[in-house]
Scaffold this active site. Structure first.
Site, PDB file in Angstrom:
ATOM      1  N   ASP A 182       0.811  -1.216   0.000  1.00 28.81           N
ATOM      2  CA  ASP A 182       0.000   0.000   0.000  1.00 28.81           C
ATOM      3  C   ASP A 182       0.849   1.273   0.000  1.00 28.81           C
ATOM      4  O   ASP A 182       2.077   1.219   0.165  1.00 28.81           O
ATOM      5  CB  ASP A 182      -0.964  -0.002   1.208  1.00 28.81           C
ATOM      6  CG  ASP A 182      -0.280  -0.409   2.516  1.00 28.81           C
ATOM      7  OD1 ASP A 182       0.960  -0.415   2.576  1.00 28.81           O
ATOM      8  OD2 ASP A 182      -0.985  -0.714   3.487  1.00 28.81           O
ATOM      9  N   ASP A 187      -7.231  -2.176  14.411  1.00 31.73           N
ATOM     10  CA  ASP A 187      -8.633  -2.507  14.108  1.00 31.73           C
ATOM     11  C   ASP A 187      -8.745  -3.802  13.290  1.00 31.73           C
ATOM     12  O   ASP A 187      -9.788  -4.097  12.723  1.00 31.73           O
ATOM     13  CB  ASP A 187      -9.329  -1.342  13.378  1.00 31.73           C
ATOM     14  CG  ASP A 187      -8.692  -1.014  12.025  1.00 31.73           C
ATOM     15  OD1 ASP A 187      -7.726  -1.702  11.622  1.00 31.73           O
ATOM     16  OD2 ASP A 187      -9.172  -0.075  11.359  1.00 31.73           O
ATOM     17  N   GLU A 245      -9.633  -1.636   5.574  1.00 28.01           N
ATOM     18  CA  GLU A 245     -10.289  -1.262   6.822  1.00 28.01           C
ATOM     19  C   GLU A 245     -11.548  -2.104   7.060  1.00 28.01           C
ATOM     20  O   GLU A 245     -12.045  -2.749   6.126  1.00 28.01           O
ATOM     21  CB  GLU A 245     -10.659   0.223   6.756  1.00 28.01           C
ATOM     22  CG  GLU A 245      -9.460   1.166   6.605  1.00 28.01           C
ATOM     23  CD  GLU A 245      -8.609   1.257   7.875  1.00 28.01           C
ATOM     24  OE1 GLU A 245      -8.564   0.304   8.659  1.00 28.01           O
ATOM     25  OE2 GLU A 245      -7.973   2.316   8.069  1.00 28.01           O
TER      26      GLU A 245
END
Ligand code: GLP
Length: 258
Positions: free
Chosen positions: A67, A136, A143
């Protein structure tokens, strides 16, 4: 998923580096998927040491990074281009043209993403993908609620990720809101996955990824569906695992296994 728990973060990095070196020695022209963040720093340090002291050869290796932040130029100190150059590439003998990192400054993201996907295939697919995990439960910048079949694309970062990564920037306002990231589907096509995690702050995310249900709310849980996923943890990151004793037992018994 195979789970290896190490006493310290340094041990975690050493074990991970051995896995990378084994892949590279078995296939000198292997394709490696690389990750950024603070977690793989020790692993890259150890690979650099192996290159320097033991002649670990990267001359035929091809790499694809997971990324990059949208809007950061290659020379921005917080860009993943800069990170990879400083922490790995400038210290090893990998040819420049074999390095692939998503562009954070392309004019046409859609075209770039599809080029990136095609380029991975053209290079024969990723042999070993290194992964960290966000607090997370994300892998790369996938995400919570990212499709488990997603491909390379632009993602909007979650508030939690922006807050977590603010430590590298002057303030949370300076953290880019968008990133270009390999998708979960892209990552799952790698032949082997190696996830590393250390520290208490990762313990809940690791437990959810390894022992919780497979869910797009914890994209790292997709690893449960991969036939060759290895997770190397330090003992803090492993501290919320319910089956910890069992994983240790497996390691202890492995030497005698049929
Ligand atoms: C970022 C990266 C992830 C990385 C995560 C954890 O969000 N996109 O690939 O796994 O940070 O970073 P750290 O290792 O610094 O905790």
């Amino acid at each position: 998923m195979e789970i290896l728990v190490q006493e310290t973060v340094d041990k975690m990095s050493e074990v991970a580096a051995k896995v990378v070196a084994k892949t590279l020695n078995a296939k000198p022209n292997c394709v490696l998927g690389l990750a950024t963040g603070s977690t793989p720093l020790g692993l890259y340090k150890e690979l650099v040491r192996m290159h320097r002291d033991e002649g670990l050869d990267f001359s035929q290796v091809t790499t694809f990074n997971l990324d990059e932040y949208v809007g950061l130029t290659k020379d921005h100190e917080q860009s993943y281009h800069y990170f990879m150059h400083e922490n790995l590439f400038k210290h090893i003998n990998i040819p420049k043209q074999n390095i692939h990192i998503p562009s954070g400054t392309t004019e046409n993201y859609e075209a770039f993403c599809s080029w990136y996907e095609n380029r991975i295939v053209e290079c024969g697919g990723i042999d070993l993908q290194i992964l960290g995990i966000g607090s997370d439960g994300h892998i790369a910048f996938n995400e919570p609620s990212s499709s488990l079949g997603s491909r390379t694309r632009i993602k909007t970062l979650a508030k939690q990720t922006i807050d977590d990564n603010a430590r590298f920037f002057d303030s949370a306002e300076d953290v880019p809101i968008y990133a270009i990231t390999m998708g979960v589907g892209t990552i799952m096509e790698a032949r082997k996955l190696l996830m590393i995690a250390n520290g208490k702050a990762k313990a809940e995310a690791v437990a959810a990824a390894v022992e919780g249900p497979v869910t797009s709310m914890i994209t790292a849980s997709a690893l449960q569906m991969h036939p060759h996923a290895l997770c190397v943890l330090d003992k803090d990151a492993a501290s919320s695992l319910k089956m910890l004793d069992y994983y240790d037992w497996i390691q202890a018994k492995m030497v005698d296994a049929p």
